[in-house]
Design an enzyme around this catalytic site. Structure first.
Site, PDB file in Angstrom:
ATOM      1  N   GLU A  60      11.093 -37.455 -43.913  1.00 21.29           N
ATOM      2  CA  GLU A  60      11.382 -38.894 -43.988  1.00 21.29           C
ATOM      3  C   GLU A  60      12.706 -39.177 -44.678  1.00 21.29           C
ATOM      4  O   GLU A  60      13.425 -40.103 -44.296  1.00 21.29           O
ATOM      5  CB  GLU A  60      10.243 -39.623 -44.693  1.00 21.29           C
ATOM      6  CG  GLU A  60       8.980 -39.786 -43.842  1.00 21.29           C
ATOM      7  CD  GLU A  60       8.158 -38.533 -43.708  1.00 21.29           C
ATOM      8  OE1 GLU A  60       8.461 -37.544 -44.416  1.00 21.29           O
ATOM      9  OE2 GLU A  60       7.215 -38.519 -42.902  1.00 21.29           O
ATOM     10  N   HIS A 129      -3.030 -43.403 -46.793  1.00 22.38           N
ATOM     11  CA  HIS A 129      -2.610 -43.994 -45.510  1.00 22.38           C
ATOM     12  C   HIS A 129      -2.847 -45.500 -45.477  1.00 22.38           C
ATOM     13  O   HIS A 129      -3.048 -46.063 -44.398  1.00 22.38           O
ATOM     14  CB  HIS A 129      -3.371 -43.368 -44.343  1.00 22.38           C
ATOM     15  CG  HIS A 129      -2.894 -42.009 -43.930  1.00 22.38           C
ATOM     16  ND1 HIS A 129      -3.201 -40.868 -44.629  1.00 22.38           N
ATOM     17  CD2 HIS A 129      -2.135 -41.607 -42.889  1.00 22.38           C
ATOM     18  CE1 HIS A 129      -2.656 -39.824 -44.025  1.00 22.38           C
ATOM     19  NE2 HIS A 129      -1.996 -40.236 -42.960  1.00 22.38           N
TER      20      HIS A 129
END
Ligand SMILES: Cc1ncc(C[n+]2csc(CCOP(=O)(O)OP(=O)(O)O)c2C)c(N)n1
Lengths: 328, 321
Positions: A60, A129
């Site tokens: 990322e 998440h």
């Protein structure tokens, strides 16, 4: 005008921008051949090729960092973060680089780029998440933060973000991808303006992203039980915040409620209330109410998960109780 | 590998596969929700590595049901966790991706790809500091070898000569992306070569995995520093239940199904350890019964109560208003 899904609206915005400008590229995990985890980039690789729909490794920091470099190099990148939690690996790039280059270089560098940012509590995805980060992102000077709550705004605001010369953090909610709604292609939307979702006289409810839908589900109950009417505002742009729309509404109603999904402590709603109290305290007839997620990592179990964030029921109960205590 | 170990590994693999199919079934009925990552096809690695690494700490990922069971955590407690029940390993807070049990030296269940690697390195430091016999086993996929945390971990572990085994489960895919599309080569162990000894192993060959991990455990315990093993295998199912899996060809999947690690283990039991069909069948029946019991237990267990929402946020009693 057309009825479409939120993810289709996003797809169409990207598609139109890619067709119009060959410098628009998109990068992220599984965005190319796979079509995107939420199918937002579905079909685009066959139209524009792998050089413009770039599948990245799971890295990322590099996804955002590379996008910054691409922007410096003359492209208009759209970086996709698969799920907000993973963006933490890219926060150095977002906060130390993307948001500061223009300022540090006295305007010599500009970064025409977008980071797309799916977030929020979906369904039982547990603590790693489920996070929402608008409060942190909106606290960073130097980039705009948009929060798309419906297909029409998603379409227009994403297009505007891609074409804008400043960096934009574009927040999407994972439970909205299959939300259907009308998109009016011909009437552009000012991405910086809040939207009045429903007009009313007695209570202003400010919200954004998926919570707007939960507020709208609660409103009939609230209105019936209090015998009063609610005005509902979808903020849409979180940085800058459209204080004008909030002010006009609170001047009419005298009462303010903010509903958000992120955690209570440090949550974005505190910023909304702080501005109203600081700038137009005397428009208020009662102390404002803030309804937010609990200060707990999001649990897996469904019952606990729902207890950790606002729901139509808990929104109704909280507003009715607050209303009764405040002379409504 | 002695006969008892071989039998135990076969049994646990058979149990693991049945467990995964049962989880899939109960996902379809809605009793299990969230992200569910199945391990079918990769049982040799999950089981043999855990059995071989018999003393030490294990750090692993979200695809960990079988590893947890092979480490000794009750299938009942794992299934109950998938059902979100109070009797689950993480009392319904964690779900499929977050199984933790320090009494088995088993830490996750971490769902940030590569995020657990620095943690594993830190634990290896603690073990070295404590002059413990224990080393650390860090399991991760090929997808985790492209992020910064991975390279930082290799570097620190080797600079400090820490007792850690990096075990890469290379199943070629990170969700829908084939590893060679985002890395310059298939073999991720190459990335570790400047730092530590590396070894490749057939991840569908349980005895080979077992021997390699045993040797590596011995190596790190002797204080030689870190070591890297890469096991090549393949997942039969989608990445998770929400993955349609359209990025792989039927032929490719068929080729790998023919390399079924469980059938291979069965053949070995018959040929090398001279077990009869009836003996093997008895083990499979026992696995069936254990899974059935786990499902019943999970289904009948209570859910956590809403007023327990804040339990476990802190260890100390502190008032947060
Ligand atoms: C930092 C981070 N980025 C992205 C993801 C989303 N994600 C979850 S699993 C996965 C693929 C991982 O593949 P691999 O490491 O090969 O393990 P496998 O699933 O094959 O066992 C991705 C991209 C994540 N969980 N964490």
């Amino acid at each position: 005008m057309a009825e479409m899904l939120y993810r289709e609206a996003l797809n169409r915005a990207i598609d139109e921008c890619m067709a119009a400008d060959e410098n628009v590229v998109m990068l992220g995990e599984d965005v190319g051949l796979y079509g995107g985890s939420y199918r937002v980039s579905e079909g685009l690789v066959s139209k524009y090729g792998e050089a413009r729909l770039i599948d990245t490794p799971i890295a990322e920091l590099s996804i955002v960092g590379n996008a910054i470099g691409m922007a410096i190099g003359g492209l208009r990148p759209i970086a996709e973060i698969m799920t907000a939690n993973f963006s933490l690996l890219a926060f150095d790039q977002i906060i130390n680089h993307m948001s500061k280059y223009r300022y540090m270089s006295a305007g010599k560098l500009t970064l025409p780029m977008v980071v797309r940012f799916p977030q929020g509590v979906s369904k039982q995805l547990a603590a790693q998440h489920s996070e929402s980060y608008e409060q942190m992102l909106s606290a960073v000077p130097g980039m705009h933060v948009f929060a798309a709550g419906d297909p029409n705004y998603a379409y227009h605001a994403l297009k505007a973000a891609i074409m804008m010369d400043d960096p934009v953090l574009f927040i999407e909610h994972e439970l909205l991808y299959n939300k259907k709604g009308e998109v009016d292609f011909d009437t552009p939307v000012d991405p910086f303006k809040a939207r009045i979702v429903k007009e009313g006289e007695n209570i202003t409810i400010v919200s954004y992203l998926k919570m707007v839908d939960d507020v709208m589900a609660a409103v009939p109950q609230i209105e019936e039980r209090l015998g009063k009417s609610c005005e509902v505002i979808d903020l849409q742009s979180l940085n800058p915040m459209d204080t004008e729309t909030i002010k006009n509404s609170v001047e009419k109603t005298g009462r303010l409620v903010v509903v958000e999904e992120d955690h209570y402590t440090g949550g974005y709603g505190a910023q909304v209330i702080s501005r109203v109290v600081e700038k137009f305290f005397y428009t208020l007839d009662a102390a404002p109410l803030r309804i937010a997620g609990k200060d707990v990592p999001i649990p897996y179990n469904r019952k606990l998960e729902l207890a950790s964030i606002p729901t139509p029921d808990s929104i109704t109960e909280a507003i009715v109780a607050w209303g009764k205590n405040n002379g409504l | 590998m002695d006969k008892l170990t071989a039998e135990d590994i076969f049994y646990t693999m058979a149990l693991g596969r049945r467990f995964e199919y049962a989880a899939k079934e109960h996902y379809m009925t809605g009793e299990i929700s969230g992200f569910l990552h199945l391990d079918i096809g990769q049982e040799a690695l999950s089981v043999a590595a855990m059995k071989a690494f018999d003393h030490g700490d294990v750090f692993t990922t979200y695809r960990e049901h079988i590893m947890a069971i092979a480490r000794g955590i009750e299938p009942k407690a794992v299934m109950a966790e998938l059902f979100g029940k109070k009797t689950g390993v993480s009392e319904g807070r964690g779900g499929s991706m977050h199984l933790f049990d320090p009494s088995h030296f088993f830490y996750g269940g971490d769902a940030i790809v590569g995020g657990h690697l620095p943690n594993a390195v830190g634990c290896a430091y603690a073990r070295k500091f404590q002059k413990s016999e224990h080393g650390v086993l860090a399991v991760f996929g090929d997808g985790a070898t492209n992020g910064g945390a991975f390279f930082e971990s290799l570097n620190i572990a080797s600079a400090w000569k820490l007792p850690i085994l990096f075990l890469c489960e290379n199943n070629r895919y990170a969700i829908g992306t084939e590893i060679t599309r985002v890395a310059p080569f298939l073999e991720q162990a190459k990335k570790a070569e400047p730092y530590m000894p590396t070894k490749e192993v057939d991840g569908n060959d349980a005895p080979a995995v077992y021997e390699a991990v045993k040797e590596a455990q011995d190596y790190i315990q002797k204080g030689h520093g870190p070591i890297f093993i890469e096991a090549f295998t393949y997942r039969w199912e989608g990445h998770s239940m929400s993955d349609p899996g359209t990025y792989r060809s039927q032929e490719e999947m068929e080729i790998w199904k023919r390399k079924d690690p469980i059938e291979r283990m069965k053949k070995l039991l018959k040929e090398r350890y001279i077990m009869s069909d009836a003996q093997i069948e008895a083990l499979e029946k026992k696995a069936d019964a254990a899974v059935e019991e786990a499902v019943q237990f999970a289904a009948q267990s209570p859910e956590p109560e809403v007023d327990e929402l804040f339990d476990y946020v802190f260890a100390e009693e502190v008032r947060h208003g």
